[in-house]
Motif scaffolding. Structure first.
Motif, PDB file in Angstrom:
ATOM      1  N   LYS A  25       0.834  -1.205   0.000  1.00 16.91           N
ATOM      2  CA  LYS A  25       0.000   0.000   0.000  1.00 16.91           C
ATOM      3  C   LYS A  25       0.866   1.250   0.000  1.00 16.91           C
ATOM      4  CE  LYS A  25      -3.815  -2.194   2.324  1.00 16.91           C
ATOM      5  NZ  LYS A  25      -4.991  -1.950   3.129  1.00 16.91           N
ATOM      6  N   VAL A  26       0.493   2.204  -0.842  1.00 18.04           N
ATOM      7  CA  VAL A  26       1.250   3.456  -0.942  1.00 18.04           C
ATOM      8  C   VAL A  26       0.288   4.640  -0.857  1.00 18.04           C
ATOM      9  CG1 VAL A  26       2.938   4.758  -2.309  1.00 18.04           C
ATOM     10  CG2 VAL A  26       2.877   2.265  -2.489  1.00 18.04           C
ATOM     11  N   GLY A  27       0.730   5.675  -0.158  1.00 17.58           N
ATOM     12  CA  GLY A  27      -0.022   6.935  -0.112  1.00 17.58           C
ATOM     13  C   GLY A  27       0.904   8.064  -0.523  1.00 17.58           C
ATOM     14  N   ALA A  28       0.344   9.068  -1.168  1.00 17.24           N
ATOM     15  CA  ALA A  28       1.156  10.226  -1.573  1.00 17.24           C
ATOM     16  C   ALA A  28       0.335  11.494  -1.380  1.00 17.24           C
ATOM     17  CB  ALA A  28       1.576  10.098  -3.033  1.00 17.24           C
ATOM     18  N   ALA A  29       1.035  12.591  -1.201  1.00 20.13           N
ATOM     19  CA  ALA A  29       0.363  13.888  -1.149  1.00 20.13           C
ATOM     20  C   ALA A  29       1.273  14.910  -1.805  1.00 20.13           C
ATOM     21  CB  ALA A  29       0.058  14.282   0.292  1.00 20.13           C
ATOM     22  N   THR A  51      -2.082  -0.624 -13.501  1.00 20.60           N
ATOM     23  CA  THR A  51      -1.916  -0.078 -12.139  1.00 20.60           C
ATOM     24  C   THR A  51      -1.447   1.366 -12.176  1.00 20.60           C
ATOM     25  OG1 THR A  51      -1.505  -2.222 -11.119  1.00 20.60           O
ATOM     26  CG2 THR A  51      -0.481  -0.310 -10.049  1.00 20.60           C
ATOM     27  N   ASN A  52      -1.989   2.180 -11.265  1.00 19.14           N
ATOM     28  CA  ASN A  52      -1.535   3.569 -11.136  1.00 19.14           C
ATOM     29  C   ASN A  52      -0.909   3.767  -9.762  1.00 19.14           C
ATOM     30  OD1 ASN A  52      -1.647   5.972 -12.884  1.00 19.14           O
ATOM     31  ND2 ASN A  52      -2.537   6.926 -11.074  1.00 19.14           N
ATOM     32  N   CYS A  53       0.283   4.358  -9.747  1.00 24.43           N
ATOM     33  CA  CYS A  53       0.965   4.631  -8.475  1.00 24.43           C
ATOM     34  C   CYS A  53       0.281   5.764  -7.712  1.00 24.43           C
ATOM     35  CB  CYS A  53       2.408   5.044  -8.727  1.00 24.43           C
ATOM     36  SG  CYS A  53       3.476   3.729  -9.302  1.00 24.43           S
ATOM     37  N   ALA A  54       0.527   5.780  -6.408  1.00 22.48           N
ATOM     38  CA  ALA A  54      -0.055   6.794  -5.529  1.00 22.48           C
ATOM     39  C   ALA A  54       0.336   8.218  -5.951  1.00 22.48           C
ATOM     40  CB  ALA A  54       0.404   6.541  -4.097  1.00 22.48           C
ATOM     41  N   GLU A  55       1.602   8.394  -6.310  1.00 28.37           N
ATOM     42  CA  GLU A  55       2.080   9.735  -6.679  1.00 28.37           C
ATOM     43  C   GLU A  55       1.338  10.250  -7.897  1.00 28.37           C
ATOM     44  OE1 GLU A  55       3.777   6.998  -6.081  1.00 28.37           O
ATOM     45  OE2 GLU A  55       5.831   7.386  -5.452  1.00 28.37           O
ATOM     46  N   ARG A  56       1.196   9.374  -8.893  1.00 27.05           N
ATOM     47  CA  ARG A  56       0.505   9.817 -10.112  1.00 27.05           C
ATOM     48  C   ARG A  56      -0.976  10.033  -9.864  1.00 27.05           C
ATOM     49  NH1 ARG A  56       1.621   5.626 -14.060  1.00 27.05           N
ATOM     50  NH2 ARG A  56       2.714   4.528 -12.403  1.00 27.05           N
ATOM     51  N   VAL A  73       6.398  16.860  -2.718  1.00 21.24           N
ATOM     52  CA  VAL A  73       5.705  15.561  -2.843  1.00 21.24           C
ATOM     53  C   VAL A  73       6.062  14.726  -1.623  1.00 21.24           C
ATOM     54  CG1 VAL A  73       5.469  13.443  -4.220  1.00 21.24           C
ATOM     55  CG2 VAL A  73       5.963  15.618  -5.368  1.00 21.24           C
ATOM     56  N   ALA A  74       5.066  14.128  -0.973  1.00 22.37           N
ATOM     57  CA  ALA A  74       5.311  13.235   0.160  1.00 22.37           C
ATOM     58  C   ALA A  74       4.820  11.842  -0.203  1.00 22.37           C
ATOM     59  CB  ALA A  74       4.575  13.745   1.399  1.00 22.37           C
ATOM     60  N   VAL A  75       5.591  10.825   0.180  1.00 20.59           N
ATOM     61  CA  VAL A  75       5.252   9.432  -0.168  1.00 20.59           C
ATOM     62  C   VAL A  75       5.472   8.511   1.017  1.00 20.59           C
ATOM     63  CG1 VAL A  75       5.612   7.567  -1.842  1.00 20.59           C
ATOM     64  CG2 VAL A  75       6.351   9.873  -2.419  1.00 20.59           C
ATOM     65  N   ILE A  76       4.520   7.598   1.226  1.00 20.76           N
ATOM     66  CA  ILE A  76       4.713   6.532   2.218  1.00 20.76           C
ATOM     67  C   ILE A  76       4.277   5.194   1.628  1.00 20.76           C
ATOM     68  CG2 ILE A  76       2.487   7.148   3.339  1.00 20.76           C
ATOM     69  CD1 ILE A  76       3.804   5.933   5.953  1.00 20.76           C
ATOM     70  N   GLY A  77       5.173   4.207   1.737  1.00 21.12           N
ATOM     71  CA  GLY A  77       4.844   2.846   1.316  1.00 21.12           C
ATOM     72  C   GLY A  77       4.882   1.964   2.545  1.00 21.12           C
ATOM     73  N   ASP A  78       5.766   0.988   2.533  1.00 24.31           N
ATOM     74  CA  ASP A  78       5.933   0.138   3.714  1.00 24.31           C
ATOM     75  C   ASP A  78       6.527   0.998   4.835  1.00 24.31           C
ATOM     76  OD1 ASP A  78       6.905  -3.199   4.252  1.00 24.31           O
ATOM     77  OD2 ASP A  78       7.253  -1.566   5.653  1.00 24.31           O
ATOM     78  N   PRO A  79       5.853   1.070   5.988  1.00 22.34           N
ATOM     79  CA  PRO A  79       6.315   1.978   7.052  1.00 22.34           C
ATOM     80  C   PRO A  79       7.650   1.580   7.694  1.00 22.34           C
ATOM     81  CG  PRO A  79       4.075   1.161   7.474  1.00 22.34           C
ATOM     82  CD  PRO A  79       4.616   0.370   6.333  1.00 22.34           C
ATOM     83  N   THR A  80       8.204   0.416   7.320  1.00 20.56           N
ATOM     84  CA  THR A  80       9.498   0.034   7.892  1.00 20.56           C
ATOM     85  C   THR A  80      10.670   0.559   7.065  1.00 20.56           C
ATOM     86  OG1 THR A  80       9.622  -2.063   6.691  1.00 20.56           O
ATOM     87  CG2 THR A  80       8.520  -2.103   8.840  1.00 20.56           C
ATOM     88  N   THR A  81      10.355   1.170   5.930  1.00 16.52           N
ATOM     89  CA  THR A  81      11.435   1.672   5.066  1.00 16.52           C
ATOM     90  C   THR A  81      10.977   2.945   4.359  1.00 16.52           C
ATOM     91  OG1 THR A  81      12.968   1.018   3.307  1.00 16.52           O
ATOM     92  CG2 THR A  81      10.736   0.231   3.099  1.00 16.52           C
ATOM     93  N   TYR A  82      11.908   3.659   3.741  1.00 16.59           N
ATOM     94  CA  TYR A  82      11.540   4.841   2.959  1.00 16.59           C
ATOM     95  C   TYR A  82      11.272   4.390   1.526  1.00 16.59           C
ATOM     96  CZ  TYR A  82      13.768   7.114   6.954  1.00 16.59           C
ATOM     97  OH  TYR A  82      14.118   7.502   8.220  1.00 16.59           O
TER      98      TYR A  82
END
Ligand code: THU
Length: 133
Positions: A25-29, A51-56, A73-82
């Motif tokens: 799961k990915v979120g972007a703003a 598939t469309n990425c969160a950033e796009r 641009v802010a992005v979060i995927g797996d919270p254990t890594t950047y």
């Protein structure tokens, strides 16, 4: 620059991710030049290439509402890594970025994030200026 609201918005957007195939799961703003925030999540498809990425998702929402200039641009995927934006998203960010020094915020959680510039993550980019000849 205080990115608290942008970061919260990316984290919230991640909860909407439609990722039944990868379970990633990915979120972007994104922050527009007039300080508006648009968020987005990844949206997968049984035909994987659709598939469309969160950033796009976030950028296309903004552009389709008439906001064409991005300053962060802010992005979060797996919270254990950047999670860094994929190559296609770096190119799409470049298309709408105010300049190549805009900040890309890579989030693990609200209190743990790192900041890179667009130029750092996509040096030597091909841009619309290259078409002016
Ligand atoms: N993904 C994003 O949303 N953004 C990225 O920058 C990296 C990849 C998504 C696409 C796909 O739904 C999942 O992460 C696994 O690749």
């Amino acid at each position: 620059m205080n990115y608290e609201k942008l970061i919260e918005s990316a984290i919230e957007a991640r909860t909407k991710a439609y990722a039944p195939y990868s379970n990633f799961k990915v979120g972007a703003a994104i922050l527009t030049e007039d300080d508006k925030i648009f968020s987005g999540c990844n949206i997968e498809n049984a035909s994987f290439g659709a598939t469309n990425c969160a950033e796009r998702t976030a950028i296309f929402k903004a552009v389709s509402e008439g906001y064409n200039t991005i300053k962060a641009v802010a992005v979060i995927g797996d919270p254990t890594t950047y999670t860094y934006p994929c190559g296609i998203c770096r190119q799409v960010i470049t298309e709408f970025a105010e300049n190549d020094e805009i900040e890309i915020i890579l989030i693990k959680n609200k209190n743990d994030y790192i900041i890179k510039t667009l130029k750092e993550i996509l040096p030597g980019s091909f841009t619309k200026r290259d078409l002016d000849r």
